[in-house]
Design a protein around this motif. Structure first.
Motif, PDB file in Angstrom:
ATOM      1  N   VAL A  77     -33.368  29.071 -17.401  1.00 45.09           N
ATOM      2  CA  VAL A  77     -33.478  27.759 -16.757  1.00 45.09           C
ATOM      3  C   VAL A  77     -34.743  27.743 -15.904  1.00 45.09           C
ATOM      4  CG1 VAL A  77     -32.419  26.188 -15.078  1.00 45.09           C
ATOM      5  CG2 VAL A  77     -30.970  27.433 -16.682  1.00 45.09           C
ATOM      6  N   TYR A 100     -27.448  26.044 -20.375  1.00 41.99           N
ATOM      7  CA  TYR A 100     -26.534  26.957 -21.065  1.00 41.99           C
ATOM      8  C   TYR A 100     -25.322  27.060 -20.177  1.00 41.99           C
ATOM      9  CZ  TYR A 100     -28.871  30.384 -18.039  1.00 41.99           C
ATOM     10  OH  TYR A 100     -29.411  31.042 -16.972  1.00 41.99           O
ATOM     11  N   ILE A 151     -25.805  24.069  -1.760  1.00 39.24           N
ATOM     12  CA  ILE A 151     -27.152  23.490  -1.632  1.00 39.24           C
ATOM     13  C   ILE A 151     -27.792  23.510  -3.014  1.00 39.24           C
ATOM     14  CG2 ILE A 151     -29.402  23.727  -0.511  1.00 39.24           C
ATOM     15  CD1 ILE A 151     -27.994  24.856   1.908  1.00 39.24           C
ATOM     16  N   ASP A 175     -28.151  17.714  -1.676  1.00 40.42           N
ATOM     17  CA  ASP A 175     -29.071  17.606  -2.808  1.00 40.42           C
ATOM     18  C   ASP A 175     -29.764  16.259  -2.697  1.00 40.42           C
ATOM     19  OD1 ASP A 175     -30.187  17.132  -5.467  1.00 40.42           O
ATOM     20  OD2 ASP A 175     -28.911  18.768  -6.163  1.00 40.42           O
ATOM     21  N   TYR A 177     -30.990  14.562  -4.942  1.00 47.30           N
ATOM     22  CA  TYR A 177     -30.672  13.736  -6.118  1.00 47.30           C
ATOM     23  C   TYR A 177     -29.261  14.038  -6.621  1.00 47.30           C
ATOM     24  CZ  TYR A 177     -35.746  13.408  -5.942  1.00 47.30           C
ATOM     25  OH  TYR A 177     -37.033  13.222  -5.514  1.00 47.30           O
ATOM     26  N   HIS A 204     -28.179  26.964  -4.985  1.00 50.47           N
ATOM     27  CA  HIS A 204     -28.493  26.753  -6.415  1.00 50.47           C
ATOM     28  C   HIS A 204     -29.706  25.853  -6.580  1.00 50.47           C
ATOM     29  CE1 HIS A 204     -24.871  28.792  -7.619  1.00 50.47           C
ATOM     30  NE2 HIS A 204     -24.171  28.049  -6.787  1.00 50.47           N
ATOM     31  N   VAL A 205     -30.715  26.140  -5.777  1.00 51.17           N
ATOM     32  CA  VAL A 205     -31.936  25.326  -5.771  1.00 51.17           C
ATOM     33  C   VAL A 205     -33.000  26.030  -6.609  1.00 51.17           C
ATOM     34  CG1 VAL A 205     -33.780  24.570  -4.220  1.00 51.17           C
ATOM     35  CG2 VAL A 205     -31.414  24.419  -3.474  1.00 51.17           C
ATOM     36  N   PRO A 206     -33.738  25.323  -7.443  1.00 53.67           N
ATOM     37  CA  PRO A 206     -34.827  25.994  -8.180  1.00 53.67           C
ATOM     38  C   PRO A 206     -35.919  26.432  -7.202  1.00 53.67           C
ATOM     39  CG  PRO A 206     -34.401  23.778  -9.059  1.00 53.67           C
ATOM     40  CD  PRO A 206     -33.647  23.894  -7.780  1.00 53.67           C
ATOM     41  N   PHE A 208     -39.640  26.517  -6.267  1.00 53.52           N
ATOM     42  CA  PHE A 208     -40.922  25.875  -6.550  1.00 53.52           C
ATOM     43  C   PHE A 208     -41.988  26.612  -5.737  1.00 53.52           C
ATOM     44  CE2 PHE A 208     -37.810  22.261  -6.881  1.00 53.52           C
ATOM     45  CZ  PHE A 208     -37.887  22.117  -8.258  1.00 53.52           C
ATOM     46  N   ALA A 234     -29.851  32.040  -6.937  1.00 56.18           N
ATOM     47  CA  ALA A 234     -30.935  31.226  -7.520  1.00 56.18           C
ATOM     48  C   ALA A 234     -32.195  32.067  -7.757  1.00 56.18           C
ATOM     49  CB  ALA A 234     -31.210  30.027  -6.636  1.00 56.18           C
ATOM     50  N   GLY A 298     -26.182  36.823 -13.389  1.00 53.75           N
ATOM     51  CA  GLY A 298     -25.534  35.505 -13.363  1.00 53.75           C
ATOM     52  C   GLY A 298     -25.283  34.937 -14.742  1.00 53.75           C
TER      53      GLY A 298
HETATM   54  P1  NAD Z   1     -30.699  22.129 -12.045  1.00 52.90           P
HETATM   55  O1  NAD Z   1     -32.120  21.748 -12.250  1.00 52.90           O
HETATM   56  O2  NAD Z   1     -29.645  21.568 -12.931  1.00 52.90           O
HETATM   57  O3  NAD Z   1     -30.272  21.784 -10.531  1.00 52.90           O
HETATM   58  C1  NAD Z   1     -31.070  22.042  -9.423  1.00 52.90           C
HETATM   59  C2  NAD Z   1     -30.669  21.045  -8.350  1.00 52.90           C
HETATM   60  O4  NAD Z   1     -31.310  21.411  -7.121  1.00 52.90           O
HETATM   61  C3  NAD Z   1     -31.114  19.591  -8.667  1.00 52.90           C
HETATM   62  O5  NAD Z   1     -29.990  18.720  -8.582  1.00 52.90           O
HETATM   63  C4  NAD Z   1     -32.150  19.285  -7.583  1.00 52.90           C
HETATM   64  O6  NAD Z   1     -32.141  17.929  -7.187  1.00 52.90           O
HETATM   65  C5  NAD Z   1     -31.681  20.206  -6.465  1.00 52.90           C
HETATM   66  N1  NAD Z   1     -32.700  20.514  -5.468  1.00 52.90           N
HETATM   67  C6  NAD Z   1     -34.021  20.726  -5.634  1.00 52.90           C
HETATM   68  N2  NAD Z   1     -34.598  21.020  -4.444  1.00 52.90           N
HETATM   69  C7  NAD Z   1     -33.601  20.988  -3.518  1.00 52.90           C
HETATM   70  C8  NAD Z   1     -33.548  21.229  -2.123  1.00 52.90           C
HETATM   71  N3  NAD Z   1     -34.645  21.585  -1.419  1.00 52.90           N
HETATM   72  N4  NAD Z   1     -32.358  21.129  -1.497  1.00 52.90           N
HETATM   73  C9  NAD Z   1     -31.232  20.803  -2.171  1.00 52.90           C
HETATM   74  N5  NAD Z   1     -31.218  20.566  -3.505  1.00 52.90           N
HETATM   75  C10 NAD Z   1     -32.384  20.677  -4.167  1.00 52.90           C
HETATM   76  O7  NAD Z   1     -30.696  23.725 -12.083  1.00 52.90           O
HETATM   77  P2  NAD Z   1     -29.456  24.691 -12.362  1.00 52.90           P
HETATM   78  O8  NAD Z   1     -29.268  24.872 -13.825  1.00 52.90           O
HETATM   79  O9  NAD Z   1     -28.299  24.267 -11.555  1.00 52.90           O
HETATM   80  O10 NAD Z   1     -30.059  26.079 -11.816  1.00 52.90           O
HETATM   81  C11 NAD Z   1     -30.420  26.237 -10.459  1.00 52.90           C
HETATM   82  C12 NAD Z   1     -31.245  27.502 -10.296  1.00 52.90           C
HETATM   83  O11 NAD Z   1     -30.417  28.632 -10.513  1.00 52.90           O
HETATM   84  C13 NAD Z   1     -32.365  27.686 -11.343  1.00 52.90           C
HETATM   85  O12 NAD Z   1     -33.533  26.988 -10.982  1.00 52.90           O
HETATM   86  C14 NAD Z   1     -32.566  29.169 -11.374  1.00 52.90           C
HETATM   87  O13 NAD Z   1     -33.579  29.560 -10.468  1.00 52.90           O
HETATM   88  C15 NAD Z   1     -31.235  29.729 -10.898  1.00 52.90           C
HETATM   89  N6  NAD Z   1     -30.550  30.462 -11.971  1.00 52.90           N
HETATM   90  C16 NAD Z   1     -30.153  31.736 -11.745  1.00 52.90           C
HETATM   91  C17 NAD Z   1     -29.513  32.440 -12.750  1.00 52.90           C
HETATM   92  C18 NAD Z   1     -29.043  33.864 -12.549  1.00 52.90           C
HETATM   93  O14 NAD Z   1     -28.849  34.570 -13.535  1.00 52.90           O
HETATM   94  N7  NAD Z   1     -28.794  34.299 -11.336  1.00 52.90           N
HETATM   95  C19 NAD Z   1     -29.304  31.841 -14.000  1.00 52.90           C
HETATM   96  C20 NAD Z   1     -29.679  30.524 -14.178  1.00 52.90           C
HETATM   97  C21 NAD Z   1     -30.314  29.839 -13.167  1.00 52.90           C
END
Ligand code: NAD
Length: 322
Positions: A77, A100, A151, A175, A177, A204-206, A208, A234, A298
């Protein structure tokens, strides 16, 4: 035949790559992550398939360009390991796996949060040492009547919210959005209110680069309740680890769990010999059972792996068809 070199393929993933190869791609499966040292292994490929902790920086992309590789895809992701500016410069196509099984990470985040909240690791570490006396340190609240703050309520965060909601837990979210799916399970509040009220905080924030580095810093941690626990599945760059370590040592928060590590390139690397050289990772491991670490597992589940490989193959199929 279209040749794909995939990096960071674990032993038990090889069969999945082969079994799901319905387009009969020519596969070269490398167990190592892509680094500067092994980039030559991509020579002769039409495309590379990366994962988190592979080095998709300008140096490696320049080499790919030189060798005529036009597709740099990741089966994850997160895509912060690929330099998008460099990819654009070399006119390369980049694709990720946006969806996924979200249960994979959501369940792990919950497991870690509940282990901390119910002091499970402390209890099992005592019994493993033969101490079956009931320690008052393992006395706890109950998750179903507590408050969880999530978050980032995208795919994974909203799925975790759904699961906690099913247990009767009060779920808060922050969030910018919020999705309609998340709104069914989450009461949206400001980040500060979430931190002030939650017993378990889950991130769970990406990531950047340059925008939200060290989101979890001293100020963030000081806003949490003293008996609250924090889970980050995350990305490691979101955590200011010295601040987290200090918060645990000072009792500012009660526990921290992380599926992501400050030195993943080293400790998750093929050649890691068990000797932790990164001081922050070492200090975190020393704080067990108040700090729980998992090695970025994860998404390491059979359903998630199947989705990841299927979507990656479809991504390649789509670009080849157009
Ligand atoms: P997603 O894009 O579906 O959701 C991310 C959410 O975060 C969005 O709704 C967005 O609006 C919100 N967001 C962005 N900036 C924010 C902020 N500053 N505060 C609050 N919310 C904010 O992504 P997802 O599929 O839910 O995955 C999230 C993250 O998890 C991925 O970017 C990745 O880094 C991480 N991840 C980790 C694993 C692992 O194996 N540990 C696996 C997959 C994903």
């Amino acid at each position: 035949m279209f040749k794909i070199v995939a990096y960071g393929v674990r032993k038990n993933e090889v069969d999945y790559f082969k079994k799901l190869n319905k387009y009969n791609y020519d596969l070269q499966l490398e167990s190592d992550m892509l680094t500067h040292d092994n980039v030559e292994t991509a020579k002769g490929a039409d495309a590379v398939l990366l994962r988190a902790n592979c080095v998709g920086d300008e140096t490696n992309l320049a080499k790919f360009h030189e060798w005529g590789i036009k597709y740099v895809f990741t089966r994850t992701v997160g895509y912060n390991h690929i330099d998008l500016k460099a990819a654009k410069k070399y006119d390369m196509k980049v694709a990720r796996v946006p969806a996924y099984s979200p249960y994979a990470v959501a369940e792990l985040a919950m497991t870690l949060g509940m282990m901390l909240f119910r002091h499970t690791a402390l209890a099992t570490s005592l019994t493993n040492k033969g101490d079956f006396s009931v320690s008052t340190a393992t006395f706890s609240g109950e998750v179903h009547s507590s408050t969880v703050g999530i978050i980032g309520t995208g795919r994974i965060g909203a799925t975790e919210a759904q699961l906690y909601h099913g247990m009767g837990t009060n779920v808060l979210g922050y969030d910018p959005y919020p999705s309609d799916f998340a709104k069914q399970y989450v009461k949206f509040v400001s980040q500060d209110e979430l931190l002030a009220q939650s017993d378990i905080v889950s991130i769970h924030v990406p990531y950047f680069p340059g925008q939200n580095d060290n989101l979890i810093d001293e100020t963030f941690l000081s806003k949490m309740k003293k008996n609250a626990v924090l889970v980050n599945t995350a990305r490691s760059q979101l955590a200011d680890y010295p601040a987290v370590i200090k918060a645990i040592k000072d009792g500012q928060i009660a526990g921290f769990a992380s599926d992501v590590l400050p030195d993943e390139e080293e400790v998750l690397g093929h050649n890691f010999n068990g000797n932790i050289t990164n001081d922050l990772t070492r200090q975190l491991t020393e704080l067990y059972p108040k700090v729980l670490l998992t090695p970025h597992i994860g998404s390491y589940t059979s359903p998630a792996l199947t989705d990841m490989i299927n979507v990656s193959y479809e991504n390649f199929h789509q670009v080849l068809e157009t």
